[in-house]
Each structure stands twice: as C-alpha cells, then as structure tokens.
Design a protein around this motif. Structure first.
Motif: not given
Length: 289
Positions: A42, A123, A230
């Motif tokens: 990410n 997420k 996550l």
C-alpha cells in the motif's frame, strides 16, 4: 593403519552430520521468524499523499557555549517525523473501530483516508496528524492492533528549509517594496504596466511562501502517522510442515555444497598432479642439458 583410517572416517562422518544438523536448525529457525504476507503493498497511497500535505513540528532548546564569556545559543529546530505502520487483522471491523478510537483519544486528526475492498480483503489507509507530545503514545497503541507486518519511524531535520523560505520571503518583500516605490514616481504606461505585472508575480510568490511557512507555525504543529489496516487470515503452519520444508531445503543445499566442495577438491588434486608432473619433466630436461 586400518584403525587410523577408521578413526578418520568416523571423524569425517561426524563433521558431515554436524554440518547437516546446523543447516537444518538454521532453516527451521528461519521458518519461524519469517513473516508470510499475502496482502498487497500500500505504499502507493502514502507516496501520493505525501506530495500534497506535510506535517512539521519544532523543538526549542539551548546550546551552551564552550567559552564562558559567551551566552548560550537558542535553537528552534524544525523537523518532520513520520511513523509507518502496516498491520493485518482477521477481525477488521473491531480493529478499525479500535484504531479510530485511539486516534481520537490522543487528539489526533485523520487528514486523509482511503478504504477499499470487499469483505474478507478490505484495506484501510489513514494519514494521521498527531501533536508531537502524543506521537509516541499513538504509535505504541497502534502497533498493538492486529499483527504488525512492518513498522518504522523516520525523522528529518527541516530547519535549513524553514530558514531558506524565510530568507526568500524577506527578499521578495524588499523587491516588492522597491517596485511599489518606483511605480509611485510615474513614467510611461508600458513601464507602469510592466511594474504592475512584476508586483503581481511577486505577490503570488509571497502567497505560495506564506502557505509553505504556515505549515511550520507552532499552532499547526503535527507529526505524521501512516497507518494501514489490512484484512486477512493469519497463516498458520504446523510443526511437521515446518520440519518437512526445513528437511527438503537442507538436503538440497547440503548436496549442492558437498558437490561444489568435491568438485573443488578434485580440481585442486588434478591441478597439483599436473604441477608435479611438470616439475618432474623440468628436472629431467635440466639433467639432459
């Protein structure tokens, strides 16, 4: 003679077994320490956000002079402090709620937020501005959420950058003042319009500098916490599976290293034989001469 040979053979076998055991134990320990992460990276979100908004803080302290007749120097350090936390949880909703409550309780602000994904693969990315005094507390609380995959803290000194911005602002203000005084003296319309355009450009630059310097103001002081939550199941590997993987890797690497060692030994032996033969031939030729 036979007894000596047997002792050497036993010693060689013992050393080979010890080396095999060391490799096996090393791979088994490595398997327990390795983190298995099947979630996507990410970092793209945070790299895009960092170019839009930055948080700065200051630290005031005194530096004592080495000479007794000189007073101590007051230093106002400007710095940027960023914590990056990537954590994973199988109970996404509970951990999301806990993280938001923690952020709120420590007077921090969520400056940017991104939430995506379907249930089972969700997420949550948060960029949080936190008062410097609460930075450590927030960091220590957030790393307790879920199972941390990665974490780090980065601190950069921004004092010189702050001084350069101030110096540039003062320089532009002086130029603007001179141009305004020059404009008041009159002149041709073309020259007047040129001065007006130049003054307008300088004022636009000053506005931009004002925004940049405003980020350094004491009332806007924040440190940054980049938090990623996550959703995913924790991968659990049984003991027998770890032993099997460790054994397969050890056998493979052991045979590989032994083969390389044997090849080097054989090559060295043949090279020594060739050298000895060449020396014998050289001695024979020297005797004939």
């Amino acid at each position: 003679m036979k007894q000596t040979f047997k002792k050497r053979l036993r010693k060689l076998i013992a050393w080979l077994l010890i080396i095999f055991a060391i490799l096996f134990v090393f791979r088994l320990i490595y398997g327990y320490t390795k983190t298995f992460d099947d979630t996507p990276n990410n970092t793209q979100f945070f790299s895009d956000i960092s170019s839009i908004k930055r948080n700065y803080a200051s630290k005031k302290y005194e530096v004592k002079s080495t000479q007794s007749n000189k007073p101590s120097t007051k230093v106002d350090q400007k710095y940027e402090k960023i914590a990056e936390i990537k954590t994973k949880s199988s109970d996404f909703e509970k951990e999301e709620k806990s993280s938001r409550e923690t952020i709120k309780s420590l007077d921090a602000l969520i400056q940017f937020e991104q939430k995506s994904g379907n249930k089972g693969a969700r997420k949550l990315n948060l960029v949080v501005g936190v008062p410097p005094k609460n930075f450590d507390a927030l960091y220590n609380q957030l790393i307790k959420i879920g199972k941390v995959q990665a974490k780090q803290i980065t601190k950069k000194d921004k004092t010189n950058e702050y001084k350069e911005l101030n110096a540039k602002k003062q320089s532009l203000e002086k130029i603007r003042k001179s141009l305004i005084e020059l404009k008041s003296k009159g002149g041709k319309i073309e020259e007047y319009m040129g001065l007006e355009n130049r003054i307008l450009e300088i004022e636009q630059q000053l506005q931009g500098l004002g925004v940049s310097l405003g980020e350094f103001d004491d009332e806007n002081e924040f440190c940054t916490v980049q938090f990623s939550l996550l959703e995913g199941k924790e991968i659990k590997i049984g003991v027998m599976q770890r032993v099997k993987v460790a054994m397969e890797w050890t056998v493979k690497m052991y045979l590989k290293y032994i083969s390389i060692f044997v090849m080097i030994t054989v090559f060295s032996y043949l090279l020594l034989l060739i050298i000895d033969k060449l020396k014998v031939i050289e001695r024979i030729l020297n005797k004939k001469d």
